[in-house]
Scaffold this active site. Structure first.
Site, PDB file in Angstrom:
ATOM      1  N   ILE A  95       0.830  -1.208   0.000  1.00  0.00           N
ATOM      2  CA  ILE A  95       0.000   0.000   0.000  1.00  0.00           C
ATOM      3  C   ILE A  95       0.866   1.261   0.000  1.00  0.00           C
ATOM      4  O   ILE A  95       0.461   2.312   0.483  1.00  0.00           O
ATOM      5  CB  ILE A  95      -0.977  -0.004   1.193  1.00  0.00           C
ATOM      6  CG1 ILE A  95      -0.232  -0.116   2.523  1.00  0.00           C
ATOM      7  CG2 ILE A  95      -1.968  -1.142   1.058  1.00  0.00           C
ATOM      8  CD1 ILE A  95      -1.130   0.005   3.752  1.00  0.00           C
ATOM      9  N   GLU A 138       2.736   1.868  12.085  1.00  0.00           N
ATOM     10  CA  GLU A 138       1.867   2.714  12.908  1.00  0.00           C
ATOM     11  C   GLU A 138       2.559   3.334  14.113  1.00  0.00           C
ATOM     12  O   GLU A 138       2.093   4.353  14.637  1.00  0.00           O
ATOM     13  CB  GLU A 138       0.656   1.883  13.347  1.00  0.00           C
ATOM     14  CG  GLU A 138      -0.199   1.511  12.140  1.00  0.00           C
ATOM     15  CD  GLU A 138      -1.294   0.505  12.444  1.00  0.00           C
ATOM     16  OE1 GLU A 138      -2.459   0.923  12.491  1.00  0.00           O
ATOM     17  OE2 GLU A 138      -0.980  -0.679  12.594  1.00  0.00           O
TER      18      GLU A 138
END
Length: 706
Positions: free
Chosen positions: A470, A666
């Site tokens: 991604i 993250e």
């Protein structure tokens, strides 16, 4: 084992394999896959927040030249089995939130489809609704579970800890809803065949989709659309950013598939506008966090209490699990975390980069800074005094925990020793300058089995698994892992990912991609070499499934980080600038320093954007997001981002699998807003507890303090 003359790829700064395709514009994203004579879809959306459609007049739209289909609940195919209420598109006249899909027009070109959609007349019976988040509402409820954890969790005696504390912090920290805005909008092409087409493709439905992995589409869409898994395929080799928002299929995917079913044999294309994405593709829900810290005279924590209140959709429930950090980040005998939700007539939220940990850390790490100030301690020293030996919530040992190293090495690299000892002591003209820091953690979310297939074809090793890139660098990192595992140069590896029909693998989410997929690749490579040796025959192949290390559940598994920020605050305008920021991370073995650093500074960029700019507003009269575009919902531009840097601790965590890697996607965002807010306090003496940190809040606080 590596051959003596083979270079080691894992840990080397290899350039992106997909880089030339992307910079030349030849890497096909979802909307760009070539189709013969495609049709184009434009949605019809609900103009009210709650109610029922009583009449639809599509005559004017149908009369427009080039219109192929006007699709509504009156003529859409019935959906079959599905548990996600948000995916049950066009199945009834009921409206659950503003902007919900209630129909679509498909035409020969996009302009005609959009024009025709505006001609469809929809009459609605509006019902009373509520879209306004009120943390003090009297109808709040405690959910049984939030993200797999209890809605109410208590350890020790918080009340006794509070009464015994020499130092106390009792404050609330909040933020508005944050919306996904990846560079590539949500888009797809759907082609529904009768089966056995002339092109030899036996699939009934093919979608070229922008997603974070084919697995969730494979699991959710076939039963919903009445197809067997073998009749459905997903193709998604490149995705232009996801950040959680493309982890699950959304309503637009089902809408386009229903249109394609009605126009069998004709590909239907749909690319969402930014405005449409604000209504139907999820967001980080707002939250209100009351944080209480109780500490003794030396700054040792006695108790932590975190009460989280958030809005929730009546259509489909989602709440960020933001209490995890309070329970395990620092040593405290007592800890209470309690969730409250307010049910509203709004669209459902969804996970967004650093879900839960991001919002929880803003509250916890700001409160820790307030406690350090109250105790007269350096914020790093306070954290060092509260470093736990084991996870205080379950007494499990940590697989690896290098938070202290992140704090110390980050402080040295950033120049923390130059931090002003008191607020408002460093000034350059109109600008007050301060330094702030915050700790960060992100948990091991899951370790589900992934499969990988290795084939030897045309002198190369073809490595196949249903992974997804991604934009994070998976094309490159997985090729590096495969090359080392097979002991061959990278150019002898042909990686195939991003489509169904490959070996089943988990999606790019939860910061689990690299170690989950990498473990499967290593297992398959070892199996291949054991079976076929160094000189395999043409067509040789194996399939292997990765499994978590035996006993991994006996350990508390997390990635860690420390964020350091410099903030400059203009005393005249209230403007905040962040000229530099550093993240120091302990995230296991780093497979590729180039792509890892990209992810880390990308996370910091998103954190700066949320801290200083991003704010959404819902109109309580109509239920819509008022600023649903880039004109009103400001995200950080190039000029808003200063010098960002990332460093990491050299570590290998065997409990995350054979790669030794942890998640890095993250952890980069988690502590950023708290670090910036703490730097603002160090600069000005003003404590901001509500994101974003906009000039009006600083000027109002300064005026109140005078």
């Amino acid at each position: 084992m590596m051959r003596p003359n083979d270079p080691q790829n894992i840990g080397a700064p290899r350039r992106r394999i997909d880089g030339p395709l992307k910079v030349s514009g030849t890497a096909p994203y979802a909307f760009e896959h070539p189709q013969e004579n495609p049709a184009y879809l434009w949605p019809i959306t609900a103009p009210i927040a709650k109610g029922e459609i009583t009449a639809i007049d599509a005559s004017a739209a149908n009369a427009l030249p080039g219109v192929l289909l006007v699709l509504t609940h009156e003529n859409a195919s019935r959906l079959w089995i599905g548990t996600d209420a948000a995916l049950k598109v066009l199945q009834s006249p009921k409206i659950a939130h503003h902007g919900q899909f209630i129909g679509a027009v498909v035409a020969e070109d996009a302009q005609t489809a959009r024009q025709a959609a505006a001609l469809v007349r929809v009459t609605c019976d509006a019902r009373p609704f509520d879209v306004e988040f009120r943390p003090d509402a009297n109808d709040l409820e405690i959910p049984k579970k939030v993200g797999g954890e209890p809605g109410e969790h208590r350890r020790g005696d918080m009340q006794a800890a509070w009464s015994q504390a020499a130092h106390q912090v009792d404050q609330t920290y909040s933020h508005p809803a944050h919306f996904h805005n990846p560079l590539e909008p949500h888009a797809l092409i759907a082609l529904w065949r009768d089966g056995g087409g002339s092109d030899g493709n036996k699939k009934r439905l093919t979608i070229w989709d922008a997603n974070q992995g084919v697995l969730t589409a494979q699991a959710l869409l076939p039963p919903l659309l009445g197809l067997l898994p073998t009749q459905f395929e997903v193709i998604s080799p490149y995705t232009g950013g996801g950040f959680g928002g493309k982890g699950l299929p959304h309503a637009h995917v089902v809408l386009t598939c229903l249109a394609a079913k009605a126009l069998r044999g004709r590909a239907v294309k749909y690319a969402m506008t930014r405005h449409q994405m604000f209504a139907t593709t999820g967001y980080r829900p707002a939250s209100h966090n009351r944080m209480r810290l109780a500490a003794d005279a030396e700054g040792q924590l006695l108790g932590i209490e975190h009460h989280i209140t958030a809005p929730d959709s009546r259509l489909k429930s989602y709440i960020d699990a933001s209490g995890g950090g309070a329970r395990m980040m620092y040593a405290a005998p007592a800890c209470d975390t309690v969730y409250h939700r307010q049910m509203l007539d709004i669209s459902p939220g969804i996970f967004m980069r650093g879900p839960g940990e991001f919002t929880g850390a803003f509250a916890l790490e700001t409160a820790m800074d307030e406690l350090a100030h109250d105790c007269g301690l350096d914020p790093i020293e306070l954290r060092l005094r509260n470093e736990p030996k084991v996870n205080p919530d379950n007494d499990k040992p940590f697989s690896t925990r290098n938070l202290v190293a992140c704090l110390n090495e980050g402080a040295a690299a950033f120049g923390w020793a130059d931090r002003p000892a008191a607020p408002r002591t460093r000034r350059e003209g109109e600008w007050l300058i301060g330094l702030g820091m915050a700790g960060a953690t992100f948990p091991h979310v899951y370790m589900l089995p992934s499969r990988c297939r290795v084939r030897f074809l045309d002198g190369r090793y073809v490595v196949q698994l249903g992974a997804s890139d991604i934009g994070t660098g998976a094309w490159t990192a997985l090729t590096q892992i495969a090359a080392d595992a097979l002991a061959v140069p990278m150019d002898q590896i042909k990686l195939e990912i991003g489509q169904s029909g490959l070996a089943l693998a988990w999606l790019a989410g939860g910061s689990a991609g690299t170690y989950s997929w990498g473990g499967a690749i290593i297992k398959a490579a070892n199996k291949f070499r054991d079976k076929h040796g160094d000189t395999p025959k043409e067509g040789a192949h194996v399939v292997a499934t990765s499994r978590p290390p035996k006993g991994y559940k006996d350990y508390s598994m997390h990635a860690y980080g420390a964020h350091f920020a410099e903030a400059r605050v203009n005393t005249v305008t209230g403007e905040v600038r962040v000229p530099r920021m550093l993240g120091a991370y302990a995230a296991g073995r780093i497979v590729n320093p180039v792509t890892a650093r990209s992810q880390m500074i990308g996370g910091m960029t998103m954190g700066i954007s949320a801290a200083l700019h991003e704010e959404s507003v819902i109109d309580p009269r109509y239920g819509n997001v008022v600023n649903a575009d880039f004109a009103g919902y400001h995200i950080a531009a190039h000029a808003d981002i200063g010098k960002l840097d990332a460093i990491w601790i050299d570590e290998f965590d065997e409990w995350f699998g054979p790669t030794g890697a942890k998640g890095i996607g993250e952890i980069g965002i988690v502590g950023v807003p708290a670090a910036i807010g703490n730097a603002i306090f160090n600069a000005t003496g003003i404590r901001l507890r509500e994101m974003p940190f906009t000039p009006d809040k600083l000027l109002m606080a300064a005026e109140t303090a005078q």
